[in-house]
Design an enzyme around this catalytic site. Structure first.
Site, PDB file in Angstrom:
ATOM      1  N   ARG A   1     -18.753  30.174  -1.151  1.00 27.13           N
ATOM      2  CA  ARG A   1     -18.880  29.489  -2.216  1.00 27.13           C
ATOM      3  C   ARG A   1     -19.098  30.677  -3.773  1.00 27.13           C
ATOM      4  NH1 ARG A   1     -25.293  31.252  -1.603  1.00 27.13           N
ATOM      5  NH2 ARG A   1     -25.909  30.382  -3.614  1.00 27.13           N
TER       6      ARG A   1
ATOM      7  N   LYS B   1     -28.908  34.082 -12.332  1.00 30.77           N
ATOM      8  CA  LYS B   1     -29.303  33.022 -13.637  1.00 30.77           C
ATOM      9  C   LYS B   1     -30.672  32.469 -13.451  1.00 30.77           C
ATOM     10  CE  LYS B   1     -26.351  30.467 -11.512  1.00 30.77           C
ATOM     11  NZ  LYS B   1     -25.479  30.669 -10.918  1.00 30.77           N
TER      12      LYS B   1
ATOM     13  N   ARG C   1     -31.542  32.023   2.650  1.00 29.13           N
ATOM     14  CA  ARG C   1     -30.886  30.669   2.379  1.00 29.13           C
ATOM     15  C   ARG C   1     -29.989  30.866   3.218  1.00 29.13           C
ATOM     16  NH1 ARG C   1     -30.555  30.244  -3.914  1.00 29.13           N
ATOM     17  NH2 ARG C   1     -28.075  29.196  -3.091  1.00 29.13           N
TER      18      ARG C   1
ATOM     19  N   ARG D   1     -20.974  22.504 -12.631  1.00 33.34           N
ATOM     20  CA  ARG D   1     -20.257  22.986 -12.165  1.00 33.34           C
ATOM     21  C   ARG D   1     -19.014  22.991 -11.902  1.00 33.34           C
ATOM     22  NH1 ARG D   1     -24.849  25.760  -9.311  1.00 33.34           N
ATOM     23  NH2 ARG D   1     -24.145  27.270  -7.140  1.00 33.34           N
TER      24      ARG D   1
ATOM     25  N   ARG E   1     -30.888  38.383  -0.298  1.00 28.02           N
ATOM     26  CA  ARG E   1     -31.946  38.102  -1.198  1.00 28.02           C
ATOM     27  C   ARG E   1     -32.986  37.165   0.060  1.00 28.02           C
ATOM     28  NH1 ARG E   1     -29.946  33.314  -5.761  1.00 28.02           N
ATOM     29  NH2 ARG E   1     -28.940  32.757  -3.558  1.00 28.02           N
TER      30      ARG E   1
HETATM   31  P1  AMP Z   1     -27.840  27.161  -5.961  1.00 30.48           P
HETATM   32  O1  AMP Z   1     -28.916  27.369  -5.983  1.00 30.48           O
HETATM   33  O2  AMP Z   1     -27.596  27.260  -7.810  1.00 30.48           O
HETATM   34  O3  AMP Z   1     -27.059  28.302  -5.814  1.00 30.48           O
HETATM   35  O4  AMP Z   1     -27.016  25.870  -5.598  1.00 30.48           O
HETATM   36  C1  AMP Z   1     -27.575  25.953  -4.234  1.00 30.48           C
HETATM   37  C2  AMP Z   1     -26.525  24.372  -3.930  1.00 30.48           C
HETATM   38  O5  AMP Z   1     -26.000  23.657  -4.291  1.00 30.48           O
HETATM   39  C3  AMP Z   1     -25.033  25.071  -3.917  1.00 30.48           C
HETATM   40  O6  AMP Z   1     -24.244  26.067  -2.920  1.00 30.48           O
HETATM   41  C4  AMP Z   1     -24.541  23.300  -3.979  1.00 30.48           C
HETATM   42  O7  AMP Z   1     -24.492  23.237  -2.632  1.00 30.48           O
HETATM   43  C5  AMP Z   1     -25.648  22.713  -4.336  1.00 30.48           C
HETATM   44  N1  AMP Z   1     -25.740  22.551  -5.972  1.00 30.48           N
HETATM   45  C6  AMP Z   1     -26.213  22.940  -7.158  1.00 30.48           C
HETATM   46  N2  AMP Z   1     -25.989  22.640  -7.794  1.00 30.48           N
HETATM   47  C7  AMP Z   1     -24.758  21.524  -8.288  1.00 30.48           C
HETATM   48  C8  AMP Z   1     -23.923  21.389  -9.314  1.00 30.48           C
HETATM   49  N3  AMP Z   1     -23.864  21.608 -10.563  1.00 30.48           N
HETATM   50  N4  AMP Z   1     -22.567  20.581  -8.485  1.00 30.48           N
HETATM   51  C9  AMP Z   1     -22.375  20.819  -7.136  1.00 30.48           C
HETATM   52  N5  AMP Z   1     -23.467  20.986  -5.895  1.00 30.48           N
HETATM   53  C10 AMP Z   1     -24.289  22.039  -6.690  1.00 30.48           C
END
Ligand code: AMP
Length: 217
Positions: A171, A13, A160, A88, A127
């Site tokens: 996740r 994404k 990460r 989400r 990654r």
């Molecule tokens: P991402 O980089 O989008 O995979 O986000 C990393 C982490 O941030 C996720 O595993 C969640 O812990 C938190 N996070 C990001 N976006 C959201 C969201 N819309 N709702 C809840 N947690 C989020």
């Protein structure tokens, strides 16, 4: 153009969002990047979010909606934006509707990127992200020129904390349970475009741009 990018963690994404930023000249709003910046800067939001993120769990909806309310009120999104990683959950999607309603805005298109879980696990465990500029590399498909260093800014690359295998699985489970219903939520409105995300980055980009050109919001 107001776009949502939905897909499992690691589907690409962020990479595609960067192309769309250039194509439409609109900002990318990545909730993951915003949260990580808050964690790094030890803000009160970052302190609240950190434990959830490390465990691969979702940050509570109310925290996310408050953060997005502030973000969407900024001027740079007046002509559109790409939401990457939000909403989400169904409560977040409903909350977003309310925020957009209050701003007199409408969503254009929801791009759903699809890929198998096994490919995700393979991609994410390889990654590496830059600590300084968030540029993402993959040790298998797109390695940095100098080991451990970003090609763009020479910043240190890191794995990460939420990209370790157990957390990736957690996740993915959350994605299937809580985020997939959001796809259905938008499909009922006829604004979703499903994209096969296992091809080359370039092919996926062309496909996304083709498919969304039919929308004008
Ligand atoms: P991402 O980089 O989008 O995979 O986000 C990393 C982490 O941030 C996720 O595993 C969640 O812990 C938190 N996070 C990001 N976006 C959201 C969201 N819309 N709702 C809840 N947690 C989020």
């Amino acid at each position: 153009m107001r776009l949502l990018l939905i897909g499992p963690p690691g589907v690409g994404k962020g990479t595609q969002a960067k192309f769309l930023v250039d194509h439409f000249t609109i900002p990318q709003i990545s909730t993951g990047d915003m949260l990580r910046k808050n964690v790094r800067n030890k803000t009160s939001l970052g302190i609240k979010a950190q434990a959830y993120m490390q465990a691969g769990q979702l940050v509570p909806d109310i925290v996310m909606l408050n953060m997005m309310q502030d973000r969407l009120a900024e001027d740079d999104g007046a002509n559109g934006y790409i939401l990457d990683g939000f909403p989400r959950t169904i409560p977040q999607a409903e909350g977003l509707d309310e925020l957009l309603n209050n701003l007199g805005q409408q969503l254009g298109c929801v791009v759903v990127m699809k890929i198998s879980d096994s490919l995700i696990i393979n991609r994410l465990s390889n990654r590496r992200s830059c600590k300084e500029c968030n540029q993402v590399f993959n040790l298998l498909y797109d390695p940095p020129q100098k080991a451990g260093k970003c090609n763009e800014c020479n910043g240190d690359l890191f794995l990460r904390e939420d990209d370790i295998p157990d957390t990736i699985q957690q996740r993915l489970n959350i994605y299937h349970k809580q985020t997939e219903p959001v796809i259905e939520y938008y499909t009922q409105r006829g604004i979703t475009e499903i994209i096969d995300a296992k091809g080359s980055i370039e092919d996926i980009k062309t496909n996304i741009i083709d498919r969304i050109s039919a929308y004008n919001n």
